[in-house]
Design an enzyme around this catalytic site. Sequence first.
Site, short mmCIF file in Angstrom:
data_model
loop_
_atom_site.label_atom_id
_atom_site.label_comp_id
_atom_site.label_asym_id
_atom_site.label_seq_id
_atom_site.Cartn_x
_atom_site.Cartn_y
_atom_site.Cartn_z
N LYS A 194 0.85 -1.20 0.00
CA LYS A 194 0.00 0.00 0.00
C LYS A 194 0.89 1.26 0.00
O LYS A 194 1.98 1.22 -0.58
CB LYS A 194 -0.97 -0.03 1.18
CG LYS A 194 -1.75 -1.35 1.24
CD LYS A 194 -2.95 -1.31 2.13
CE LYS A 194 -3.61 -2.68 2.13
NZ LYS A 194 -4.88 -2.69 2.83
N GLU A 218 -10.95 -10.63 -1.17
CA GLU A 218 -10.66 -9.82 0.01
C GLU A 218 -11.96 -9.22 0.54
O GLU A 218 -12.41 -8.17 0.04
CB GLU A 218 -9.69 -8.69 -0.35
CG GLU A 218 -8.35 -9.16 -0.84
CD GLU A 218 -7.26 -8.11 -0.61
OE1 GLU A 218 -6.24 -8.47 -0.01
OE2 GLU A 218 -7.44 -6.95 -1.00
N GLY A 277 -7.43 -4.76 6.99
CA GLY A 277 -6.85 -3.83 7.94
C GLY A 277 -7.60 -3.71 9.24
O GLY A 277 -7.33 -2.83 10.05
P1 PGA Z 1 -4.43 -6.35 5.32
O1 PGA Z 1 -4.60 -5.85 3.79
O2 PGA Z 1 -3.66 -7.63 5.27
O3 PGA Z 1 -3.70 -5.25 6.00
O4 PGA Z 1 -5.82 -6.54 5.85
C1 PGA Z 1 -4.82 -6.76 2.76
C2 PGA Z 1 -5.04 -6.01 1.48
O5 PGA Z 1 -5.67 -4.95 1.51
O6 PGA Z 1 -4.56 -6.44 0.41
#
Ligand code: PGA
Length: 246
Positions: A11, A167, A173
């Site tokens: 990200k 997802e 997150g």
């Molecule tokens: P996360 O994000 O593992 O921090 O939940 C996953 C993603 O958004 O690809």
Amino acid sequence: MRKSLVVGNWKMNGSLASNKALVKSLIATVGVDSAVDVSICVPAIYIAQVSSLLTNQAISYGAQDVSIHEEGAYTGEISVGMLSDLGCSHVIVGHSERRQYHNENSELVARKALVAQQAGLTPIICVGETQEQRQSGNTLTVIQEQVAAITSLLSEQDLKAAVIAYEPVWAIGTGLTATPEQAQEVHQFIREQLGSAGGSTRVLYGGSVKADTAVALFLQPDIDGALVGGAALDATEFSAIISAAG
Ligand code: PGA
């Protein structure tokens, strides 16, 4: 037989110094004969840096988004040709943060996947429902609509080579992870929606994946690995997730 794939989605995180430390640690744990394919999708501005750090290494790298346009007057955009030029192998398309904050719809996401494949890149196409959609019993309807946009544009060959990442938006997150059974149900459904390509396409799970939750997720027959956000910024945690997939 689908080889496991673990992808780190950095990200909008990183710096020249922290990227270098993180990539060096990963190189130390991911051998060239790794049983798991490993890739990191980094902020575009750091692609050149990871490219030089990963020369002759088993870890591949890519971007988090791409333009549908080839070149020209599209200020701020980055083309598939530019990503290929820097040696990217993957590009994430349709991440829920792009759908939410940049109004990307399923049709645009499918077009991004198509241009990526035409340039020889592997798209990691994200799909997933919001908490509200799950609570109202619409998970599979939402997934069906998102996957239909992809299957209507990509050939069977392209679908086989693409990667889908399931997802659930409510799990990203947040520390909430879908249970292995919840994830398996959707992964199996996605595979069915892919038709004859479904047996070959790698379908990853994403959403607060950590080393301790990864093991049970990876035991599910239709989960081929993970798209990892927060935990991909921690070399020890990310390496443990890779081990769990092997
Ligand atoms: P996360 O994000 O593992 O921090 O939940 C996953 C993603 O958004 O690809």
